[in-house]
Design a protein around this motif. Sequence first.
Motif, mmCIF file in Angstrom:
data_model
loop_
_atom_site.group_PDB
_atom_site.id
_atom_site.type_symbol
_atom_site.label_atom_id
_atom_site.label_comp_id
_atom_site.label_asym_id
_atom_site.label_seq_id
_atom_site.Cartn_x
_atom_site.Cartn_y
_atom_site.Cartn_z
ATOM 1 N N THR A 32 0.813 -1.226 0.000
ATOM 2 C CA THR A 32 0.000 0.000 0.000
ATOM 3 C C THR A 32 0.845 1.274 0.000
ATOM 4 O O THR A 32 0.316 2.373 0.203
ATOM 5 N N LYS A 33 2.135 1.152 -0.230
ATOM 6 C CA LYS A 33 3.030 2.320 -0.184
ATOM 7 C C LYS A 33 2.537 3.442 -1.097
ATOM 8 O O LYS A 33 2.029 3.169 -2.181
ATOM 9 N N PHE A 34 2.710 4.666 -0.631
ATOM 10 C CA PHE A 34 2.320 5.907 -1.320
ATOM 11 C C PHE A 34 0.811 6.141 -1.309
ATOM 12 O O PHE A 34 0.344 7.207 -1.682
ATOM 13 N N MET B 179 5.995 -9.856 -7.400
ATOM 14 C CA MET B 179 5.340 -8.563 -7.362
ATOM 15 C C MET B 179 4.342 -8.541 -8.536
ATOM 16 O O MET B 179 4.094 -9.583 -9.149
ATOM 17 N N THR B 180 3.798 -7.379 -8.855
ATOM 18 C CA THR B 180 2.820 -7.290 -9.941
ATOM 19 C C THR B 180 3.323 -7.943 -11.231
ATOM 20 O O THR B 180 2.585 -8.674 -11.889
ATOM 21 N N ALA B 181 4.578 -7.706 -11.568
ATOM 22 C CA ALA B 181 5.083 -8.144 -12.865
ATOM 23 C C ALA B 181 5.486 -9.619 -12.898
ATOM 24 O O ALA B 181 5.628 -10.189 -13.979
ATOM 25 N N LEU C 201 3.538 -13.406 -1.423
ATOM 26 C CA LEU C 201 3.581 -12.550 -2.611
ATOM 27 C C LEU C 201 3.363 -11.111 -2.164
ATOM 28 O O LEU C 201 2.498 -10.854 -1.332
ATOM 29 N N ARG C 202 4.147 -10.195 -2.710
ATOM 30 C CA ARG C 202 4.018 -8.781 -2.327
ATOM 31 C C ARG C 202 3.507 -8.014 -3.544
ATOM 32 O O ARG C 202 4.275 -7.629 -4.405
ATOM 33 N N ILE C 203 2.200 -7.810 -3.612
ATOM 34 C CA ILE C 203 1.605 -7.253 -4.827
ATOM 35 C C ILE C 203 1.018 -5.875 -4.539
ATOM 36 O O ILE C 203 0.190 -5.712 -3.635
ATOM 37 N N GLY C 204 1.478 -4.891 -5.314
ATOM 38 C CA GLY C 204 1.021 -3.522 -5.145
ATOM 39 C C GLY C 204 0.082 -3.108 -6.251
ATOM 40 O O GLY C 204 -1.128 -3.359 -6.202
ATOM 41 N N SER C 205 0.648 -2.489 -7.293
ATOM 42 C CA SER C 205 -0.157 -1.755 -8.262
ATOM 43 C C SER C 205 -1.228 -2.582 -8.966
ATOM 44 O O SER C 205 -2.274 -2.027 -9.323
ATOM 45 N N ALA C 206 -1.027 -3.873 -9.155
ATOM 46 C CA ALA C 206 -2.070 -4.673 -9.821
ATOM 47 C C ALA C 206 -3.358 -4.673 -9.004
ATOM 48 O O ALA C 206 -4.446 -4.855 -9.554
ATOM 49 N N PRO D 114 -2.519 2.461 -10.001
ATOM 50 C CA PRO D 114 -1.245 3.182 -10.030
ATOM 51 C C PRO D 114 -0.995 3.920 -8.721
ATOM 52 O O PRO D 114 -1.935 4.389 -8.093
ATOM 53 N N ARG D 115 0.278 3.991 -8.330
ATOM 54 C CA ARG D 115 0.587 4.702 -7.104
ATOM 55 C C ARG D 115 0.483 6.212 -7.319
ATOM 56 O O ARG D 115 0.852 6.702 -8.380
ATOM 57 N N PRO D 116 -0.023 6.951 -6.303
ATOM 58 C CA PRO D 116 -0.070 8.405 -6.412
ATOM 59 C C PRO D 116 1.329 8.969 -6.655
ATOM 60 O O PRO D 116 2.318 8.341 -6.278
HETATM 61 C C1 LIG Z 1 6.623 -1.725 -4.142
HETATM 62 C C2 LIG Z 1 7.109 -3.069 -3.790
HETATM 63 C C3 LIG Z 1 6.393 -4.227 -4.167
HETATM 64 C C4 LIG Z 1 5.116 -4.194 -4.983
HETATM 65 O O1 LIG Z 1 5.372 -3.708 -6.265
HETATM 66 P P1 LIG Z 1 4.269 -3.757 -7.447
HETATM 67 O O2 LIG Z 1 5.086 -3.817 -8.682
HETATM 68 O O3 LIG Z 1 3.459 -2.515 -7.341
HETATM 69 O O4 LIG Z 1 3.455 -4.982 -7.251
HETATM 70 C C5 LIG Z 1 6.897 -5.449 -3.758
HETATM 71 N N1 LIG Z 1 8.037 -5.556 -3.056
HETATM 72 C C6 LIG Z 1 8.756 -4.481 -2.689
HETATM 73 C C7 LIG Z 1 10.013 -4.666 -1.904
HETATM 74 C C8 LIG Z 1 8.318 -3.204 -3.046
HETATM 75 O O5 LIG Z 1 9.041 -2.137 -2.667
#
Ligand SMILES: *Cc1c(COP(=O)(O)O)cnc(C)c1O
Length: 228
Positions: free
Chosen positions: A35-37, A199-201, A214-219, A223-225
């Motif tokens: 959830t960063k940003f 991650m997302t990719a 799994l560490r999934i952000g933008s998907a 998009p991050r602000p």
């Molecule tokens: C931001 C981040 C992610 C997630 O990235 P996305 O491409 O948005 O899924 C995972 N791991 C780390 C260490 C990150 O900093």
Amino acid sequence: MGELGSRLATIDERIADAARAAGRDPASLTRIVVTKFHPASLVDELYELGVRDVGENRQQEFSRKVVEVGDLPGLRWHFIGQAQTNKARAIRGAASVVHSLDRARLADALDAAGEPDEPVLDVLLQVNLTDDPGRGGVDPGELEALASHVAALASLRVRGVMAVAPLDEPPGAAFARLNALSGTVRSVVPDADWISAGMTADYAEAIAAGATHLRIGSAITGPRPQHG
Ligand SMILES: *Cc1c(COP(=O)(O)O)cnc(C)c1O
């Protein structure tokens, strides 16, 4: 269902498909939403949708957000960013799991920052899979020594390994090396079987290579602000 909910459901379906394709039980995977940003309100929305694992990578933002979100029963905060030794107390006070432990001094600082009534802190040893020593993570050749060091600290529990795939290599090959390095850590701490990767990719490749977290952000979050 709103957009956030449908993105979450879509990714969870893809995760389950990738797990089954790899002959693995989707229930054995932990999906962490990064959830960063994003504002603390996003964490509240995710919680409403059933998310219980969220990840942050910058200590100040992390500490602030934990306070803003407040007490949500069962919510686990994963700290996934580079950590400064002098911020060990702040990180320890807010994180359920630290994924980015990559040096003995940081381990010592996190251990010393523990308070008497505090539970043991789960940690993952971050490995650098690139040739660039400036990237976060311990050199693979020093991983076993780091595992032994951290295993001897009473208030930390080594749960496994973590890595970010290099940009200049197919992720599957890099994650296969991480899987082998998980064995190095398990030779020191036999039950340290968590592998934080994807991650997302590249989460499908990570699942195929044995990732458990799994560490999934933008998907999921969109998009991050903008940030500066
Ligand atoms: C931001 C981040 C992610 C997630 O990235 P996305 O491409 O948005 O899924 C995972 N791991 C780390 C260490 C990150 O900093």
